[in-house]
Design a protein around this motif. Structure first.
Motif, short mmCIF file in Angstrom:
data_model
loop_
_atom_site.label_atom_id
_atom_site.label_comp_id
_atom_site.label_asym_id
_atom_site.label_seq_id
_atom_site.Cartn_x
_atom_site.Cartn_y
_atom_site.Cartn_z
N ILE A 29 -11.36 28.93 10.27
CA ILE A 29 -10.27 28.49 11.14
C ILE A 29 -9.04 29.25 10.68
O ILE A 29 -8.67 29.19 9.51
N THR A 30 -8.42 29.97 11.60
CA THR A 30 -7.26 30.78 11.28
C THR A 30 -6.07 30.32 12.10
O THR A 30 -6.20 30.08 13.30
N VAL A 31 -4.93 30.20 11.46
CA VAL A 31 -3.70 29.80 12.15
C VAL A 31 -2.73 30.98 12.13
O VAL A 31 -2.51 31.58 11.08
N ILE A 103 -4.53 28.66 16.91
CA ILE A 103 -5.56 28.22 15.98
C ILE A 103 -6.88 28.78 16.51
O ILE A 103 -7.30 28.44 17.61
N VAL A 151 1.16 22.10 15.63
CA VAL A 151 0.14 22.90 14.95
C VAL A 151 -0.55 22.12 13.83
O VAL A 151 -1.77 22.21 13.67
N ASP A 152 0.18 21.34 13.05
CA ASP A 152 -0.45 20.58 11.97
C ASP A 152 -1.42 19.54 12.52
O ASP A 152 -2.53 19.39 12.02
N PHE A 155 -4.52 21.37 13.94
CA PHE A 155 -5.40 21.86 12.86
C PHE A 155 -6.20 20.69 12.29
O PHE A 155 -7.41 20.79 12.07
N SER A 156 -5.53 19.58 12.08
CA SER A 156 -6.20 18.39 11.55
C SER A 156 -7.29 17.90 12.51
O SER A 156 -8.37 17.50 12.08
N LYS A 159 -10.31 20.08 12.12
CA LYS A 159 -11.01 19.76 10.87
C LYS A 159 -11.84 18.48 11.01
O LYS A 159 -12.90 18.36 10.41
#
Length: 163
Positions: A29-31, A103, A151-152, A155-156, A159
């Motif tokens: 996973i790339t941000v 993401i 974004v946070d 991303f969470s 995951k």
């Protein structure tokens, strides 16, 4: 016990297990942050403008392009914004959005054979209340664009697909 051992699970259940396995084994996973999204009306000269830009952008810059029937969309690193505006000055810009992050998820090679994979990803974003600004997809890579303030959370959410 013997009857349970002979029991063949329904095809849907086997498929469900395959989907769960893929979700547990998602790749990198790339941000990428500090992105700009341009939307232009399609024209006969748009490809020429695009070609000129591609000759000048930094090879490390984030870049994504998609062409629809009526408009084309380009996501590019903010560091390339001025170049983009210069090369596309004669094109009709429909939209410009800044402060975006991408993401990207590396998908397994067999992902196109797994029905419901994208559904599970989109469903997770919906449950978490995350608006997606843009979606970019290649055969084995899936990228979502969100506003920087999400974004946070996004991303969470990705995951959590592994759990």
């Amino acid at each position: 016990m013997m009857a349970l051992r002979r029991y063949n699970p329904p095809k849907d259940l086997r498929h469900s297990n395959q989907l769960k396995s893929v979700l547990k084994n998602l790749g990198d996973i790339t941000v990428r942050s500090n992105l700009v999204d341009f939307t232009f009306k399609n024209s006969k000269t748009l490809i020429n403008s695009h070609t000129k830009l591609l000759e000048t952008i930094d090879s490390n810059a984030f870049y994504g392009f998609s062409r629809g029937i009526y408009e084309s969309n380009m996501v590019i690193s903010a560091s390339e914004k001025t170049k983009t505006q210069t090369h596309f000055k004669n094109e009709e810009m429909i939209g410009l959005h800044e402060n975006l992050s991408a993401i990207s998820i590396r998908l397994p090679e067999n992902n196109s054979k797994i029905s419901g994979l994208y559904y599970q990803i989109f469903k997770r974003f919906a449950w978490e209340g995350i608006s997606l600004y843009e979606v970019i997809s290649t055969t084995n890579e899936f990228t979502v664009l969100v506003e920087d303030n999400n974004v946070d959370k996004a991303f969470s959410a990705i995951k959590k697909l592994n759990n």
